[in-house]
Design an enzyme around this catalytic site. Sequence first.
Site, PDB file in Angstrom:
ATOM      1  N   TYR A 137       0.871  -1.174   0.000  1.00 20.21           N
ATOM      2  CA  TYR A 137       0.000   0.000   0.000  1.00 20.21           C
ATOM      3  C   TYR A 137       0.912   1.228   0.000  1.00 20.21           C
ATOM      4  O   TYR A 137       1.579   1.501   0.995  1.00 20.21           O
ATOM      5  CB  TYR A 137      -0.886  -0.065   1.245  1.00 20.21           C
ATOM      6  CG  TYR A 137      -1.880   1.053   1.451  1.00 20.21           C
ATOM      7  CD1 TYR A 137      -2.120   2.033   0.502  1.00 20.21           C
ATOM      8  CD2 TYR A 137      -2.609   1.120   2.647  1.00 20.21           C
ATOM      9  CE1 TYR A 137      -3.037   3.040   0.717  1.00 20.21           C
ATOM     10  CE2 TYR A 137      -3.538   2.121   2.867  1.00 20.21           C
ATOM     11  CZ  TYR A 137      -3.740   3.084   1.905  1.00 20.21           C
ATOM     12  OH  TYR A 137      -4.652   4.097   2.135  1.00 20.21           O
TER      13      TYR A 137
ATOM     14  N   VAL B 295      -9.496   1.410  -5.557  1.00 16.71           N
ATOM     15  CA  VAL B 295      -9.948   1.365  -4.168  1.00 16.71           C
ATOM     16  C   VAL B 295     -10.564   2.739  -3.906  1.00 16.71           C
ATOM     17  O   VAL B 295      -9.937   3.616  -3.321  1.00 16.71           O
ATOM     18  CB  VAL B 295      -8.746   1.049  -3.246  1.00 16.71           C
ATOM     19  CG1 VAL B 295      -9.190   0.940  -1.803  1.00 16.71           C
ATOM     20  CG2 VAL B 295      -8.064  -0.235  -3.691  1.00 16.71           C
TER      21      VAL B 295
ATOM     22  N   LYS C  48      -1.547  -1.332  -4.074  1.00 17.68           N
ATOM     23  CA  LYS C  48      -2.494  -0.227  -4.143  1.00 17.68           C
ATOM     24  C   LYS C  48      -1.678   1.044  -4.105  1.00 17.68           C
ATOM     25  O   LYS C  48      -0.957   1.293  -3.134  1.00 17.68           O
ATOM     26  CB  LYS C  48      -3.448  -0.273  -2.937  1.00 17.68           C
ATOM     27  CG  LYS C  48      -4.358   0.937  -2.884  1.00 17.68           C
ATOM     28  CD  LYS C  48      -5.096   1.076  -1.568  1.00 17.68           C
ATOM     29  CE  LYS C  48      -5.780   2.448  -1.535  1.00 17.68           C
ATOM     30  NZ  LYS C  48      -6.342   2.746  -0.208  1.00 17.68           N
TER      31      LYS C  48
END
Lengths: 312, 312, 312, 312
Positions: free
Chosen positions: A141, A213, A169
């Site tokens: 992330y 996301v 992400k």
Amino acid sequence: MNFAASSVQYRGIIPPMATPLRARDELDVPGLERLIEHMLAGGVHGLFVLGTTGEAPGLSYRLRRELIERTCRQVAGRVPVLVGVTDTSMVEALGLARVSQENGVNALVVAPPYYFPNSQPELTEYIQHLAAELPLPFFLYNMPSHTKTVFDLETVRRAMALPNVIGMKDSSANMVYYHQLVRLLPERRDWTLLMGPEELLAESVLLGGHGGVCGGANLCPQLYVELYEAAVARDLARVAELHARVMHISSTLYRVGRHGSAFIKGLKCALSESGICDDFMTEPFHRFREPERAQVRERLAELGLLREAVRA
Amino acid sequence: MNFAASSVQYRGIIPPMATPLRARDELDVPGLERLIEHMLAGGVHGLFVLGTTGEAPGLSYRLRRELIERTCRQVAGRVPVLVGVTDTSMVEALGLARVSQENGVNALVVAPPYYFPNSQPELTEYIQHLAAELPLPFFLYNMPSHTKTVFDLETVRRAMALPNVIGMKDSSANMVYYHQLVRLLPERRDWTLLMGPEELLAESVLLGGHGGVCGGANLCPQLYVELYEAAVARDLARVAELHARVMHISSTLYRVGRHGSAFIKGLKCALSESGICDDFMTEPFHRFREPERAQVRERLAELGLLREAVRA
Amino acid sequence: MNFAASSVQYRGIIPPMATPLRARDELDVPGLERLIEHMLAGGVHGLFVLGTTGEAPGLSYRLRRELIERTCRQVAGRVPVLVGVTDTSMVEALGLARVSQENGVNALVVAPPYYFPNSQPELTEYIQHLAAELPLPFFLYNMPSHTKTVFDLETVRRAMALPNVIGMKDSSANMVYYHQLVRLLPERRDWTLLMGPEELLAESVLLGGHGGVCGGANLCPQLYVELYEAAVARDLARVAELHARVMHISSTLYRVGRHGSAFIKGLKCALSESGICDDFMTEPFHRFREPERAQVRERLAELGLLREAVRA
Amino acid sequence: MNFAASSVQYRGIIPPMATPLRARDELDVPGLERLIEHMLAGGVHGLFVLGTTGEAPGLSYRLRRELIERTCRQVAGRVPVLVGVTDTSMVEALGLARVSQENGVNALVVAPPYYFPNSQPELTEYIQHLAAELPLPFFLYNMPSHTKTVFDLETVRRAMALPNVIGMKDSSANMVYYHQLVRLLPERRDWTLLMGPEELLAESVLLGGHGGVCGGANLCPQLYVELYEAAVARDLARVAELHARVMHISSTLYRVGRHGSAFIKGLKCALSESGICDDFMTEPFHRFREPERAQVRERLAELGLLREAVRA
């Protein structure tokens, strides 16, 4: 960018779920259930709990465990569940990972420890340790605005050599960097690349990513799902129309407050005003008070998002 | 995003021209002529001289004037010429603007004064003063990494009220901000929005912009022109192919050196190794020495960009 | 820190002279003369013209030359004159250096070129080139908030090997870094270390520096001279008293405006309200209007700095 | 700055205790006891556990509780014990505060929650909530390099209105800001102002502060105690000598590694090489390996800090 050639497990819209709270350290359980059903009804492809939008660092570990359990029970395998275990303490991260595994979570999400700035060699070693110890596959992330540490391309490349690191992400909002991540995709056909900021979903999918996301998908999941599908289908007219709608939400609903917290406050307030869940927040934030609530209501009305049915 | 509804004067690829130098304060005149002809042959839609890629702040004012004159004479009206007059001194900026007007320049480009950080009210007033005094229409140039000052959306909106401010070149590399600029376009149908970083050209044109100020178009103008045209034509397969090529150039040729100057050094070295012009640089930079030159040659060869014809 | 062991040429308070302007590109000549006499009467040990406080980057080159000439003529050798020739263009910097030499300037001051971020090797080479070409000894000027480039310790050490680089003005406001600069002093007994921010003058002299380039010394030169002398004399009670006065000025007079320009605007307005010189400013700044002027007057009165004699 | 007029409870050197670890989630208990006795023997005026130097955010909550208990038992009231309860989760912060109270801790230390950037109104409200709920008096901890949030002067002023907020530890390393904090001292006679970076201890005490939270005091407590005392006694020759020694430690021992973690790694390695405690570290850091250990040993020897007695 050849979708046929990819064998990624995760695609599409995986909303970073807001955490419905009734009070400090108390989940809004009916709100949580409504929120999950609302997103699933909108066609989302997965759920990501305990991310930034979920105010994860602000929650007690007890509540985080409860949230994992309740979410998994409610979702009941209908879509994959991802859980953020980002932590400044490796011990606590591993603890949440165990709870996740016990509850049937599909994958974990890990940003760098966020108190100390980390060097790239330290970060690489950290990911190698996690890969050796986490009981589930996990995503990197990238969130430098909050963690102070970016994943350099070389660090990402090294992480791609670890089989249970399965994707990334990217919430850097740096599209030059993102396009460089896309260039790494041929090295690992099962590596999922997801975009954080919803304002960049359209181009990220058009130019090689696997989904987003999107925080706004808590509120209007269908919009983001349709934008994703239009981008996959290369329907540019539809992409332009839906992307303009996303930008409109971003430029109104997320800009009611004056502070960096405006996005989360606006989103949670909208969820509350839409009758989906309570918008109590973790400290140091607090829910919008009037007149901000009135502004949110007004903007929701403009957007056609005040759903009377839900409120009734 | 409805192109038909727009009446902008400037579109397409307007390269930020590198400044061919033979020595300190000495233009490489034949190189300049070759470089201009090379870009025009590649189909560019305009030229932007005295920008960041042109090392404008590093050049003496005498040389800047010479460059304006020679460029205008060489271009001879075949495409529009834009000139950067960004300066920390208003007096010097106005001086260059007069020289530009006398030589038939079409438009000017102005970034904020870049020594002192500026507040938004100061910046707004500055633009209003420029609008009252500049003898030519001008573009705003958003380049916060070098000027320390960003144009806030509200500042842009105010500038849009001034008829001779005719557009903006955004080099912030912040696509969320860029999409917000696109949202302002309906307020002014003749406002041109150009993208700075070439890595973001594809998406900027797909999602509502008018073209790009691509440094790489000094070297391979046709590539960027084709990418622009593919984006305008909504030919996504072609966009993906050409965008990948742009990313390949960006990830190899512009990353030979270790410093922030790697982009300009790599580009100028490539122009030199391609036989187009000399790559002497303004201080504190210096042209690549071996072994960097060898790396550039190697990468040019990989890219198929070592044009023997030009060198002969 | 052994003052006896040092053989530096420059010590004490060397104010960064504000540039009195009557209009755009027009010096306030009587104001300039009054300002110089006011500072000399206050006992300053030198003058530094064309620095940040002097708005140097905002002035035309013509006016910079005029300012150098007039200042040197007015000072007439009573104290050393230092001139800032910091420039993004080496050619222009050398031009101002020649004018400085012709007018009898004692030393130059050079910050890194401030448009492009510079790497340390580039900066080192730049200083070596300057050392080879500048006709006068010069100071390094560390001002990272405005130039984006800091002088790393190793870069300073290399500059100390060049005989005509004779010292450094540190305006980083980073005291840990400053103490590291003090640790380098034994390597060069004739190296002058001057503090930029006046709020740090007391400790910088107590712990090893040679003086300060205090903006406030334009207005009340004696205060800073006395603080410097108290620090040299190790009279801590007096240091504390005068330092508190400096902090009071800094916390009131320099904080009337809301922007980064508040320091220069407040200082120039105070000079104007004290009858010393005009406070016209270079763009994008403008002098304070009411009600800011009223606030400045009020604070000057509180500070006992409204000198009726000067105004009469 | 009139010490007589102040009624602060905390003064002097209060080291931020390193956390001796034997393995992940395992305290080095004999090492902890030796470290505490070593510091108390050096004359420190208090101990601050679970700060940045103590790697607090990297420790499990279980270990943090154990550390609080063992430290309080070992210190047994000989000096005050301060405990850092900084946390991104208010619930967890309150939990540690309760454990602290139960174990007889004297005061708490709280930095802003460090995942989300906080605005000043949010921060003010946060401190007000803490003041209402924490069972012990507490210090504000300004550490913007790690928390991303600075305490603005107005926020500090508001916190000074809360009786159980009793002081501030400033680790911003911004001395202009620090001097502004000193200017606030007259508003609250029992407000303790402590300096974080040990390189700034000398000037902070000379110009109005009450002491320092010096990391190096883990290793050579007496040096920092003597420097503090020399500053209180206004013995400038002694201050200069001891400050130079502090700068020497800072410029050698804390700069063995290349990363931001060099300070903690160097300090812990030195503690280990001096025979005081183990230097296992929390992830993502790891203790120095050879050849860094050899460098640390060498520098310790130069500094005369390899104490054979302790190792025997």
